[in-house]
Design an enzyme around this catalytic site. Structure first.
Site, PDB file in Angstrom:
ATOM      1  N   LYS A 126       4.360   6.239  -6.220  1.00 47.23           N
ATOM      2  CA  LYS A 126       3.106   6.996  -6.047  1.00 47.23           C
ATOM      3  C   LYS A 126       2.958   7.922  -7.238  1.00 47.23           C
ATOM      4  CE  LYS A 126      -0.351   7.673  -3.167  1.00 47.23           C
ATOM      5  NZ  LYS A 126      -1.069   6.699  -2.332  1.00 47.23           N
ATOM      6  N   ASP A 166      -6.458   5.888  -5.173  1.00 47.36           N
ATOM      7  CA  ASP A 166      -6.167   6.681  -3.976  1.00 47.36           C
ATOM      8  C   ASP A 166      -7.258   7.746  -3.944  1.00 47.36           C
ATOM      9  OD1 ASP A 166      -4.174   7.206  -1.731  1.00 47.36           O
ATOM     10  OD2 ASP A 166      -4.205   9.180  -2.638  1.00 47.36           O
TER      11      ASP A 166
END
Ligand code: NDP
Length: 444
Positions: A126, A166
């Site tokens: 991430k 995201d």
């Protein structure tokens, strides 16, 4: 002291300033107790949990860029490469002022298990930055994205680490980042997913999370002798996940009667008009009052309230911590049978427990919204093949993936004597594959 408790203590001592990461580790390890206890000796000798809770590596870097007034701005960029036991690191880039090391680590840790559940070869990672694209001009966003990628490109690659979108990172940001990667590396490769259709993006990626949510919900209902046909469904949100969840639910014969955004919510007893909702949200980018104005029987209410509407199925698709204990009580009182999470962590822990204890079938986001990352992995496959699959091909693969996820999490919960606990089942099924791969690959 059990191995899980020992590791939890160590993780807490080492990461005291990262509450979100600690919460995620505690939630996952706690629900893994049955499988860890059953293999305690092996896992302890292998230091498996210590290795699993320590990222492979993490990067934190300066991102300088020039705003429209000629002023230099400085943000902080992050990439955490958590675990690549089953494939290249994969996980989104979050651009939001709240981003810090703890949040990126929490998301990267969770991503390991979600990606494993898809059955595709993708590890967990991430990244992101404390940059807020809201209110910035296109040129400013481009300047930030180019500076961000100038550093990030040193650590990623189509077989190494493949970031995606995201919160705050949509098609525009992915496009600017892809362009900069290409310019620096002189390489055309599938290093990012969520790309535009003209340069390597996948058909059905836009619909994937919402559609995938409905495919797993349908399987859940089917396995309990029910169907989607004629069911009343309550959905929160009016963004990407909510819109395509509504569309697919209606194609399956259900009636979706609500949607919401950050200011208010709609109750439409005739069923949400998806074409109108898309026009209001995707084209005009307007408030939901415009939807109500165009539908005589629809009601608009300020604030939050979708969970008070009587339904058979509830699908939270907006944001984290949006379904609280009082909402869970209302859903149970109204006879709701199933709750499946389209958003990440929309249901609080006490609300989840209440729903499960009161017989509501509950599938958490790690499994229920995995259709998004699964289709990103399908985008990687198409890029490697230098081919583009049709919408129907991608959609049918997505459908199979979601049905398989349901059976994997159901089987895992049953194997450890917790039939019907799909949260535990998801953590166990995701963990087992990664643990087996880590042990097979030796100490690394
Ligand atoms: P969008 O930004 O497209 O939509 C989010 C929706 O939620 C918007 O309607 C937004 O309203 C609403 N919302 C935001 N905050 C609140 C709030 N506090 N109360 C009520 N409504 C709110 O996001 P996505 O649809 O892409 O994502 C939704 C969730 O799904 C997120 O948790 C995301 O992490 C998760 N997810 C998304 C995936 C994807 O592929 N898109 C994949 C997996 C998970 P407003 O327009 O007013 O801001």
């Amino acid at each position: 002291m059990s191995y899980v408790d020992e590791v939890l203590e160590r993780v807490k001592a080492k990461n005291a300033s990262e509450p979100e990461f600690l919460q995620a580790v505690e939630e996952v390890l706690d629900s893994l107790r049955p499988v860890i206890d059953a293999n305690e000796e092996t896992y302890r000798k292998e230091a498996l949990l210590e290795r699993l809770t320590e990222p492979d590596r993490q990067f934190k870097f300066r991102v300088p860029w020039v705003d429209d007034k000629g002023q230099v701005q400085v943000n902080t960029g992050y990439r955490v490469q958590f675990n690549n036991a089953i494939g290249p690191y994969k996980g989104g880039l979050r651009l939001h002022p709240s981003v810090n090391t703890g949040i990126i680590k929490f998301l990267g840790f969770e991503q390991i298990f979600k990606n494993s559940l898809t059955s595709l070869p993708i590890g967990g990672g991430k990244g992101g930055a404390d940059f807020d694209p809201k209110g910035k001009s296109d040129r400013e966003v481009m300047a930030f994205c180019q500076s961000f990628m100038t550093e990030l490109c040193k650590y990623i690659g189509a077989d190494v680490d493949v970031p995606a979108g995201d919160i705050g990172t949509g098609a525009r940001e992915i496009g600017y980042m892809f362009g900069q990667y290409k310019k620096i590396k002189s390489t055309y490769e599938g290093v990012l997913t969520g790309k535009g259709l003209t340069y390597g993006g996948s058909l059905a990626r836009t619909e994937a999370t919402g559609y995938g949510l409905l495919y797993i919900t349908q399987e859940l209902m089917k396995c309990h002798g029910e169907s989607m046909e004629g069911k009343t469904v309550v959905i929160s949100g009016a963004g990407n996940v909510a819109i395509y969840a509504t569309q697919k639910a209606q194609q399956m014969g259900a009636k979706v009667v609500t949607c919401s955004d950050s200011t208010g919510w709609i109750y439409d007893p005739d069923g949400i008009d998806v074409a109108l909702l898309k026009e209001v949200k995707e084209v005009k980018r307007a408030r939901l009052t415009e939807y109500a104005a165009a539908r005589p029987n629809a009601e608009y209410h300020e604030g939050r309230g979708v969970w008070q509407i009587k339904c058979d199925i509830a699908l939270p698709c907006a944001t984290q911590n949006e379904l609280l204990i009082e909402d869970a009580k209302q859903l149970v009182a109204n006879g709701c049978k199933a709750v499946c999470e389209g958003a990440n962590m929309p249901t609080t822990i006490d609300a989840t427990k209440y729903l499960q204890e009161n017989g509501v079938w509950f599938i958490g986001g790690k499994a229920a919204n995995a259709g998004g990352v699964a289709t990103s992995a399908l985008e990687m496959s198409q890029n490697s093949e230098r081919l583009s699959w049709t919408f129907e091909e991608v959609d049918s693969k997505l459908q199979k993936i979601m049905v398989d996820i349901y059976h994997n999490i159901d089987d895992a919960a049953k194997r450890y004597g917790h039939e019907g606990d799909y949260v535990m089942g998801a953590n166990i099924a995701g963990f087992e594959k990664v643990a087996t791969a880590m042990i097979a690959q030796g100490v690394c």
